[in-house]
Design a protein around this motif. Sequence first.
Motif, PDB file in Angstrom:
ATOM      1  N   UNK A 163       0.827  -1.198   0.000  1.00  0.00           N
ATOM      2  CA  UNK A 163       0.000   0.000   0.000  1.00  0.00           C
ATOM      3  C   UNK A 163       0.868   1.258   0.000  1.00  0.00           C
ATOM      4  N   UNK A 164       1.868   1.247  -0.873  1.00  0.00           N
ATOM      5  CA  UNK A 164       2.734   2.420  -1.006  1.00  0.00           C
ATOM      6  C   UNK A 164       2.686   2.874  -2.457  1.00  0.00           C
ATOM      7  N   UNK A 165       2.999   4.150  -2.672  1.00  0.00           N
ATOM      8  CA  UNK A 165       3.055   4.624  -4.044  1.00  0.00           C
ATOM      9  C   UNK A 165       4.378   4.161  -4.653  1.00  0.00           C
TER      10      UNK A 165
ATOM     11  N   UNK B 278      -8.237   3.283  18.782  1.00  0.00           N
ATOM     12  CA  UNK B 278      -9.194   3.995  17.954  1.00  0.00           C
ATOM     13  C   UNK B 278      -9.146   3.598  16.475  1.00  0.00           C
ATOM     14  N   UNK B 279      -7.930   3.455  15.940  1.00  0.00           N
ATOM     15  CA  UNK B 279      -7.804   3.129  14.516  1.00  0.00           C
ATOM     16  C   UNK B 279      -7.357   1.697  14.269  1.00  0.00           C
TER      17      UNK B 279
ATOM     18  N   UNK C  67     -19.718  -1.498  13.538  1.00  0.00           N
ATOM     19  CA  UNK C  67     -19.715  -0.407  12.564  1.00  0.00           C
ATOM     20  C   UNK C  67     -18.314   0.184  12.419  1.00  0.00           C
ATOM     21  N   UNK C  68     -17.701   0.405  13.579  1.00  0.00           N
ATOM     22  CA  UNK C  68     -16.361   1.000  13.571  1.00  0.00           C
ATOM     23  C   UNK C  68     -15.374   0.057  12.873  1.00  0.00           C
TER      24      UNK C  68
ATOM     25  N   UNK D  91     -16.038  -2.189  10.632  1.00  0.00           N
ATOM     26  CA  UNK D  91     -16.327  -2.216   9.191  1.00  0.00           C
ATOM     27  C   UNK D  91     -15.690  -1.006   8.513  1.00  0.00           C
ATOM     28  N   UNK D  92     -15.814   0.136   9.155  1.00  0.00           N
ATOM     29  CA  UNK D  92     -15.255   1.364   8.590  1.00  0.00           C
ATOM     30  C   UNK D  92     -13.741   1.330   8.475  1.00  0.00           C
ATOM     31  N   UNK D  93     -13.106   0.505   9.308  1.00  0.00           N
ATOM     32  CA  UNK D  93     -11.642   0.436   9.293  1.00  0.00           C
ATOM     33  C   UNK D  93     -11.119  -0.728   8.442  1.00  0.00           C
ATOM     34  N   UNK D  94     -12.017  -1.536   7.890  1.00  0.00           N
ATOM     35  CA  UNK D  94     -11.580  -2.715   7.116  1.00  0.00           C
ATOM     36  C   UNK D  94     -11.297  -2.343   5.674  1.00  0.00           C
ATOM     37  N   UNK D  95     -10.393  -3.115   5.050  1.00  0.00           N
ATOM     38  CA  UNK D  95     -10.037  -2.830   3.666  1.00  0.00           C
ATOM     39  C   UNK D  95     -10.526  -3.893   2.695  1.00  0.00           C
TER      40      UNK D  95
ATOM     41  N   UNK E 129     -13.130  -6.623   1.035  1.00  0.00           N
ATOM     42  CA  UNK E 129     -14.553  -6.822   0.849  1.00  0.00           C
ATOM     43  C   UNK E 129     -15.043  -8.058   1.597  1.00  0.00           C
TER      44      UNK E 129
ATOM     45  N   UNK F 173     -20.169   3.659   7.840  1.00  0.00           N
ATOM     46  CA  UNK F 173     -19.160   3.027   8.699  1.00  0.00           C
ATOM     47  C   UNK F 173     -17.794   3.665   8.443  1.00  0.00           C
ATOM     48  N   UNK F 174     -17.493   3.872   7.164  1.00  0.00           N
ATOM     49  CA  UNK F 174     -16.198   4.448   6.797  1.00  0.00           C
ATOM     50  C   UNK F 174     -16.085   5.882   7.314  1.00  0.00           C
TER      51      UNK F 174
ATOM     52  N   UNK G  22      -7.639   3.182   1.152  1.00  0.00           N
ATOM     53  CA  UNK G  22      -7.916   1.762   0.905  1.00  0.00           C
ATOM     54  C   UNK G  22      -9.125   1.269   1.690  1.00  0.00           C
ATOM     55  N   UNK G  23      -9.448   1.953   2.784  1.00  0.00           N
ATOM     56  CA  UNK G  23     -10.577   1.522   3.599  1.00  0.00           C
ATOM     57  C   UNK G  23     -11.920   1.970   3.037  1.00  0.00           C
TER      58      UNK G  23
END
Lengths: 418, 119
Positions: free
Chosen positions: A155-157, A369-370, A396-397, A399-403, A405, B32-33, B98-99
């Motif tokens: 996940x780097x450029x 938190x993250x 919910x939290x 899910x929001x932090x997952x990458x 699918x 969520x995101x 990515x998230x």
Amino acid sequence: MAMSDLGATGAEVNQTLEQVARTAYGRLVAWLAFQWRDIAAAEDALAEALLKALQHWPDSGIPNNPDAWLLTVAKRELLQQHRRKSLLADSEFIQLFNEVSEDDLVERSSFALPDHRLALMLTCTHPAIDEAVRMPLMLQTVLGFSVEQIAPALLMSPASLAQRLVRVKKKLKATHYVFELAETCDLPQGIHTLLEAIYGAFGVSSDDMYGAEIRSLGLQREAIYLCELLCELLPQAAEPKGLLALMLFCSARQPAQMAGGDSFIPLLQQDVALWDSAMIKRADQLLLTAFALRQPGYFQLEAAVQSAHCHRLFSGFTPWQAIAALYRQMNAYFPTWGSRVAGAVALAEAGELEAAWVQLQSLDESVARNFQPWWVAQAHLLTIKGDKAAAKRAYQQAIGLSMHKKIIDHLVRQCDSL
Amino acid sequence: MQYMMMFSETTQEVNKRNDPEAAPAYWAGWMAYIGALSDAGIVVSGNGLQHPSTGVTLSIRDGKRQILDGPYADTKEHLGGYFIIEVESLDQALEWAARSPAATNGSVQVRPVLPPPGQ
């Protein structure tokens, strides 16, 4: 000349080149880099040699000893560069280079290169090098991966990774000492950071076992290859064996994890019939050999946890008490965020819900938190406690932090089932 | 360092917003995101954009105005929204990109924000 009688076909040349690149690239770069004290120059020279091989081998045939052929050409390339730059001819370097006579080299098919790969790996993952570039640097120099291959996995450029690699190679060249340090450095510490980099390339952390996150980088085979190499080079060290066992335990379970197609199957719901029992037995054997060396360490403990999980294949149950005890050890001596979260989950599964809750809440809030696995564990514990509303919020939290699918869908299902 | 994350969505994805069957899952993913993003305390600003068909594209060439309704016809992905975040490095910005649901269903462009002149 000891060449094949007939010219080689293009396909043959490509196949040989690929094989050489895979098996010998690191060895050749390591040897050249150590003679020349310049990784970038060694890589460039070897790339040039590979190019020349593609031009010549279809006509001349594949040499009996492709390694030696490539090394000779690369050496000549380096010397030419050296002269071109009209740097002071350093007689010591030249002498080192000429120690192995060129013609001799090509003729001898039994030629064996002194193996500097361990030192090269230790240099790449040296604690003095920025942590984020250790693994990519090793993948590039030891396995010959391109920046374009490595960057997306991390996940780097690509542009910024390339820039950082160039910078670190310049730094290494400017400070020869790192090479020397690699040879004499505090070996256990050096090996630990090296193993961490390999584990990073493997990319399956203990987090994934409770359905928290997949960090698959697609470099698992390469990580296992590097670790096998390390075990070979350091037969008396326990930790490389521990890491190899750990990776084999995880690999052995992959078919069961993948069996769901698009849906993620967490460890506890996997069909053990799909686990690779031969691989698990091999890993167990490795771990026993490591234990016998009496050098306890982080990776052996991690491997022991995975061994306990694999126990289900033979006994039909997961020994949660033992797993919780192993995490207690790990958190006492080698705490990481992941191990503290996983340890809390193990405590809960072993029936110690209150202790699990306390441990999970003790994680620094700014970290938690993250940290997606923390939220998954939080949701899991809240579900057991019966606090559905708070569990849903935690999901919910997460899910929001997952990458991924697959993971997101899995967590959404968990959340909806509350 | 501030970065802008620009979320592009396919036509199919963006149409989910108005599809009674697909809309709940679509919005749940984004909520969520956005929740996680807000809780991280890094959001400088951000907005979602209305359906691309509500947009108008304007250009002036040689003094002549061209005004088109909606997005360019041949565009496969549409800007669906953006966030400006304050993080330490491009690596961190990419991790947040990515998230996002758009990473899986479309694409995200991450660009450093130009600092005001004189800084």
